[in-house]
Design a protein around this motif. Structure first.
Motif, PDB file in Angstrom:
ATOM      1  N   LEU A  49       0.869  -1.175   0.000  1.00 54.54           N
ATOM      2  CA  LEU A  49       0.000   0.000   0.000  1.00 54.54           C
ATOM      3  C   LEU A  49       0.908   1.227   0.000  1.00 54.54           C
ATOM      4  O   LEU A  49       1.184   1.803   1.050  1.00 54.54           O
ATOM      5  N   PRO A  50       1.400   1.614  -1.180  1.00 60.21           N
ATOM      6  CA  PRO A  50       2.397   2.684  -1.241  1.00 60.21           C
ATOM      7  C   PRO A  50       1.878   4.067  -0.846  1.00 60.21           C
ATOM      8  O   PRO A  50       2.664   4.941  -0.513  1.00 60.21           O
ATOM      9  N   ASP A  51       0.550   4.263  -0.888  1.00 61.00           N
ATOM     10  CA  ASP A  51       0.010   5.585  -0.565  1.00 61.00           C
ATOM     11  C   ASP A  51      -1.439   5.446  -0.095  1.00 61.00           C
ATOM     12  O   ASP A  51      -2.005   4.352  -0.096  1.00 61.00           O
ATOM     13  N   ASP A  52      -2.027   6.579   0.305  1.00 62.36           N
ATOM     14  CA  ASP A  52      -3.413   6.560   0.791  1.00 62.36           C
ATOM     15  C   ASP A  52      -4.388   6.107  -0.292  1.00 62.36           C
ATOM     16  O   ASP A  52      -5.407   5.484   0.007  1.00 62.36           O
ATOM     17  N   ALA A  53      -4.099   6.417  -1.551  1.00 59.50           N
ATOM     18  CA  ALA A  53      -4.987   6.005  -2.641  1.00 59.50           C
ATOM     19  C   ALA A  53      -5.048   4.479  -2.742  1.00 59.50           C
ATOM     20  O   ALA A  53      -6.116   3.905  -2.965  1.00 59.50           O
ATOM     21  N   ALA A  54      -3.920   3.807  -2.564  1.00 57.99           N
ATOM     22  CA  ALA A  54      -3.905   2.344  -2.597  1.00 57.99           C
ATOM     23  C   ALA A  54      -4.671   1.780  -1.409  1.00 57.99           C
ATOM     24  O   ALA A  54      -5.407   0.788  -1.541  1.00 57.99           O
ATOM     25  N   THR A  55      -4.531   2.410  -0.260  1.00 56.25           N
ATOM     26  CA  THR A  55      -5.272   1.975   0.927  1.00 56.25           C
ATOM     27  C   THR A  55      -6.766   2.152   0.700  1.00 56.25           C
ATOM     28  O   THR A  55      -7.566   1.277   1.053  1.00 56.25           O
ATOM     29  N   GLY A 107      -2.827   3.348   8.978  1.00 53.73           N
ATOM     30  CA  GLY A 107      -3.811   3.467   7.902  1.00 53.73           C
ATOM     31  C   GLY A 107      -5.126   2.754   8.143  1.00 53.73           C
ATOM     32  O   GLY A 107      -5.938   2.632   7.230  1.00 53.73           O
ATOM     33  N   THR A 126      -7.988   5.161   7.513  1.00 52.35           N
ATOM     34  CA  THR A 126      -8.079   5.475   6.078  1.00 52.35           C
ATOM     35  C   THR A 126      -8.790   4.353   5.345  1.00 52.35           C
ATOM     36  O   THR A 126      -9.677   4.582   4.518  1.00 52.35           O
ATOM     37  N   GLU A 168       8.152   4.296   4.814  1.00 48.56           N
ATOM     38  CA  GLU A 168       7.378   5.321   4.117  1.00 48.56           C
ATOM     39  C   GLU A 168       6.077   4.778   3.559  1.00 48.56           C
ATOM     40  O   GLU A 168       5.063   5.463   3.540  1.00 48.56           O
ATOM     41  N   GLY A 169       6.098   3.557   3.077  1.00 49.23           N
ATOM     42  CA  GLY A 169       4.893   2.925   2.549  1.00 49.23           C
ATOM     43  C   GLY A 169       4.299   1.991   3.584  1.00 49.23           C
ATOM     44  O   GLY A 169       4.801   1.854   4.694  1.00 49.23           O
ATOM     45  N   ARG A 170       3.238   1.347   3.175  1.00 51.13           N
ATOM     46  CA  ARG A 170       2.572   0.410   4.064  1.00 51.13           C
ATOM     47  C   ARG A 170       2.357  -0.916   3.349  1.00 51.13           C
ATOM     48  O   ARG A 170       2.463  -1.003   2.143  1.00 51.13           O
TER      49      ARG A 170
END
Length: 153
Positions: free
Chosen positions: A9-15, A41, A44, A134-136
């Motif tokens: 989940l590299p960013d909030d959009a992916a989450t 996250g 989110t 940095e990512g998730r």
């Protein structure tokens, strides 16, 4: 994707995409249990899941202080529980967890507060930080009715 699985989940959009995919697969009588450290996250993902079942602009506050928020989804009622502040597993049932699963579905943040007394039909999602910090990443584990169900996002 068929759980159990792990995904980046590299960013909030992916989450948010993961939350929407879980929302599309969620059925009445089922739960989604979210674990992970503070800031990973969970909220989110929960917000995106709720909005996928209600409206894109649904106000989705964190239920940290209220313990539970209720929503009217298109097909069933949806409850979002945050059990972080509970001191006893029975408190979750006092605030309506069991009732929420009779005709609806539940999102449960901090399900470890239930001390193993988890809904049988659930998708566990453990969100954590990746090796870069940095990512998730998310690990999905299906139980009961979720076993074998595909998620696409």
């Amino acid at each position: 994707m068929t759980p159990p699985a792990e995904t980046a989940l590299p960013d909030d959009a992916a989450t948010a995409r993961l939350g929407a995919a879980v929302g599309a697969a969620l059925r009445a009588g089922e739960a989604v249990c979210l674990t992970g450290p503070l800031g990973a996250g969970k909220s989110t993902l929960a917000r995106a899941l709720v909005r996928s079942l209600t409206t894109p602009d649904e106000d989705v506050p964190s239920p940290t202080f209220t313990l539970v928020q209720f929503y009217e989804a298109a097909d069933f009622p949806l409850a979002h529980f945050d059990l972080y502040r509970l001191s006893d597993p029975d408190e979750a049932y006092e605030i309506g967890l069991e009732d929420a699963l009779v005709d609806g579905a539940a999102i449960i943040e901090w399900p470890q507060r239930l001390e193993g007394d988890l809904p049988a039909d659930r998708l566990d999602i453990d969100i954590g930080f990746d090796e870069t910090g940095e990512g998730r990443r998310a690990r999905l584990t299906a139980h009961g009715a979720w076993e074998g169900r595909k998620l696409e996002f």
